[in-house]
Design a protein around this motif. Structure first.
Motif, PDB file in Angstrom:
ATOM      1  N   ALA A 141     -11.620  43.999  -1.412  1.00 40.93           N
ATOM      2  CA  ALA A 141     -10.904  45.130  -0.811  1.00 40.93           C
ATOM      3  C   ALA A 141      -9.519  45.221  -1.435  1.00 40.93           C
ATOM      4  N   ARG A 142      -8.961  46.448  -1.383  1.00 41.84           N
ATOM      5  CA  ARG A 142      -7.635  46.646  -1.987  1.00 41.84           C
ATOM      6  C   ARG A 142      -6.935  47.807  -1.289  1.00 41.84           C
ATOM      7  N   GLU A 143      -5.639  47.616  -1.058  1.00 46.40           N
ATOM      8  CA  GLU A 143      -4.799  48.701  -0.554  1.00 46.40           C
ATOM      9  C   GLU A 143      -3.388  48.461  -1.063  1.00 46.40           C
ATOM     10  N   ASP A 144      -2.836  49.444  -1.764  1.00 46.11           N
ATOM     11  CA  ASP A 144      -1.519  49.315  -2.395  1.00 46.11           C
ATOM     12  C   ASP A 144      -1.523  48.083  -3.301  1.00 46.11           C
ATOM     13  N   ASN A 145      -0.549  47.169  -3.144  1.00 47.83           N
ATOM     14  CA  ASN A 145      -0.515  45.980  -4.005  1.00 47.83           C
ATOM     15  C   ASN A 145      -1.158  44.763  -3.340  1.00 47.83           C
ATOM     16  N   LEU A 146      -1.848  44.969  -2.218  1.00 43.37           N
ATOM     17  CA  LEU A 146      -2.568  43.892  -1.528  1.00 43.37           C
ATOM     18  C   LEU A 146      -4.036  43.919  -1.929  1.00 43.37           C
ATOM     19  N   LYS A 147      -4.523  42.786  -2.432  1.00 45.30           N
ATOM     20  CA  LYS A 147      -5.945  42.629  -2.742  1.00 45.30           C
ATOM     21  C   LYS A 147      -6.501  41.526  -1.856  1.00 45.30           C
ATOM     22  N   VAL A 148      -7.685  41.770  -1.301  1.00 43.87           N
ATOM     23  CA  VAL A 148      -8.422  40.719  -0.613  1.00 43.87           C
ATOM     24  C   VAL A 148      -9.468  40.240  -1.606  1.00 43.87           C
ATOM     25  N   VAL A 149      -9.431  38.949  -1.907  1.00 41.97           N
ATOM     26  CA  VAL A 149     -10.320  38.397  -2.923  1.00 41.97           C
ATOM     27  C   VAL A 149     -11.043  37.159  -2.388  1.00 41.97           C
ATOM     28  N   VAL A 150     -12.174  36.873  -3.008  1.00 44.36           N
ATOM     29  CA  VAL A 150     -12.902  35.643  -2.722  1.00 44.36           C
ATOM     30  C   VAL A 150     -13.093  34.922  -4.054  1.00 44.36           C
ATOM     31  N   LEU A 151     -12.812  33.616  -4.055  1.00 43.49           N
ATOM     32  CA  LEU A 151     -13.023  32.852  -5.283  1.00 43.49           C
ATOM     33  C   LEU A 151     -14.511  32.791  -5.574  1.00 43.49           C
ATOM     34  N   ASN A 152     -14.879  32.875  -6.828  1.00 43.03           N
ATOM     35  CA  ASN A 152     -16.286  32.839  -7.215  1.00 43.03           C
ATOM     36  C   ASN A 152     -16.905  31.503  -6.821  1.00 43.03           C
ATOM     37  N   GLU A 153     -18.225  31.511  -6.656  1.00 45.45           N
ATOM     38  CA  GLU A 153     -18.962  30.364  -6.123  1.00 45.45           C
ATOM     39  C   GLU A 153     -18.656  29.038  -6.793  1.00 45.45           C
ATOM     40  N   ASN A 154     -18.483  29.034  -8.090  1.00 45.45           N
ATOM     41  CA  ASN A 154     -18.305  27.771  -8.809  1.00 45.45           C
ATOM     42  C   ASN A 154     -16.855  27.282  -8.806  1.00 45.45           C
ATOM     43  N   GLU A 155     -15.945  27.993  -8.131  1.00 49.38           N
ATOM     44  CA  GLU A 155     -14.534  27.602  -8.131  1.00 49.38           C
ATOM     45  C   GLU A 155     -14.210  26.693  -6.946  1.00 49.38           C
ATOM     46  N   ASN A 156     -13.294  25.773  -7.171  1.00 48.71           N
ATOM     47  CA  ASN A 156     -12.830  24.864  -6.136  1.00 48.71           C
ATOM     48  C   ASN A 156     -11.853  25.625  -5.239  1.00 48.71           C
ATOM     49  N   GLN A 157     -12.233  25.843  -3.989  1.00 46.53           N
ATOM     50  CA  GLN A 157     -11.438  26.685  -3.098  1.00 46.53           C
ATOM     51  C   GLN A 157     -10.174  25.995  -2.587  1.00 46.53           C
TER      52      GLN A 157
ATOM     53  N   GLU B 158       5.413  39.800   8.095  1.00 48.29           N
ATOM     54  CA  GLU B 158       4.321  38.930   7.629  1.00 48.29           C
ATOM     55  C   GLU B 158       3.146  38.963   8.610  1.00 48.29           C
ATOM     56  N   GLN B 159       3.429  39.017   9.916  1.00 49.16           N
ATOM     57  CA  GLN B 159       2.355  39.125  10.911  1.00 49.16           C
ATOM     58  C   GLN B 159       1.579  40.431  10.719  1.00 49.16           C
ATOM     59  N   GLU B 160       2.302  41.515  10.423  1.00 48.92           N
ATOM     60  CA  GLU B 160       1.641  42.804  10.188  1.00 48.92           C
ATOM     61  C   GLU B 160       0.769  42.754   8.933  1.00 48.92           C
ATOM     62  N   LEU B 161       1.236  42.059   7.903  1.00 48.08           N
ATOM     63  CA  LEU B 161       0.444  41.925   6.674  1.00 48.08           C
ATOM     64  C   LEU B 161      -0.812  41.099   6.931  1.00 48.08           C
ATOM     65  N   ILE B 162      -0.711  40.071   7.747  1.00 49.36           N
ATOM     66  CA  ILE B 162      -1.894  39.271   8.118  1.00 49.36           C
ATOM     67  C   ILE B 162      -2.927  40.171   8.788  1.00 49.36           C
ATOM     68  N   SER B 163      -2.492  40.990   9.739  1.00 50.25           N
ATOM     69  CA  SER B 163      -3.402  41.901  10.424  1.00 50.25           C
ATOM     70  C   SER B 163      -4.044  42.889   9.441  1.00 50.25           C
ATOM     71  N   LYS B 164      -3.233  43.405   8.527  1.00 54.81           N
ATOM     72  CA  LYS B 164      -3.738  44.353   7.525  1.00 54.81           C
ATOM     73  C   LYS B 164      -4.800  43.691   6.637  1.00 54.81           C
ATOM     74  N   ALA B 165      -4.527  42.460   6.183  1.00 54.20           N
ATOM     75  CA  ALA B 165      -5.481  41.748   5.317  1.00 54.20           C
ATOM     76  C   ALA B 165      -6.783  41.472   6.059  1.00 54.20           C
ATOM     77  N   LYS B 166      -6.699  41.064   7.313  1.00 51.63           N
ATOM     78  CA  LYS B 166      -7.903  40.799   8.093  1.00 51.63           C
ATOM     79  C   LYS B 166      -8.713  42.073   8.302  1.00 51.63           C
ATOM     80  N   GLU B 167      -8.038  43.189   8.525  1.00 49.74           N
ATOM     81  CA  GLU B 167      -8.728  44.462   8.709  1.00 49.74           C
ATOM     82  C   GLU B 167      -9.413  44.896   7.413  1.00 49.74           C
ATOM     83  N   LEU B 168      -8.728  44.730   6.280  1.00 51.10           N
ATOM     84  CA  LEU B 168      -9.329  45.078   4.994  1.00 51.10           C
ATOM     85  C   LEU B 168     -10.552  44.218   4.679  1.00 51.10           C
ATOM     86  N   ALA B 169     -10.526  42.979   5.136  1.00 48.90           N
ATOM     87  CA  ALA B 169     -11.616  42.044   4.827  1.00 48.90           C
ATOM     88  C   ALA B 169     -12.883  42.311   5.606  1.00 48.90           C
ATOM     89  N   LYS B 170     -12.806  43.127   6.639  1.00 50.18           N
ATOM     90  CA  LYS B 170     -14.004  43.407   7.474  1.00 50.18           C
ATOM     91  C   LYS B 170     -15.056  44.174   6.717  1.00 50.18           C
TER      92      LYS B 170
END
Length: 123
Positions: A23-39, A111-123
């Protein structure tokens, strides 16, 4: 697919960690590390300047939000999944360190508002 870099103590070089943007909005990207990466490897350099990356784990939870400056270096990290100095979430501010700063502070309102925004984008 994109990549971050983390510092390799053994080689003294930066290794790539690959991710997929979900997901992406403005300069915020929600990303997941690829399966073979050490999280648990720390993300230290981004490929995009002035970017913000929310990292989602394989359970669908946002684990951290990482901020990068115009030089693509990490300036701040909000940790959401573990306690530090009694705080969840908490913020680490980077001042040129290659590793996680030991001090932390609570999240401010922005920062709390950004956390909420990131969680909403990740849905």
């Amino acid at each position: 697919m994109g990549s971050f870099r983390n510092y390799n103590n053994g080689t003294g070089q930066f290794d790539k960690l690959y991710y997929t943007t979900i997901a992406r909005e403005d300069n915020l990207k929600v990303v997941v590390l690829n399966e073979n990466e050490n999280q648990i490897k720390p993300i230290e350099l981004a490929n995009s300047p002035n970017s913000i990356y929310a990292i989602q784990n394989n359970k669908g939870e946002i684990t951290s939000i990482n901020f990068f400056d115009e030089d693509k270096r990490k300036t701040k990290q909000i940790d959401l999944k573990h306690k530090h100095q009694g705080m969840i979430p908490h913020v680490h501010e980077f001042h040129g360190e290659k590793y996680h700063p030991s001090s932390a502070r609570p999240c401010n309102k922005e920062e709390q508002e950004l956390i909420s925004k990131a969680k909403e984008l990740a849905k």
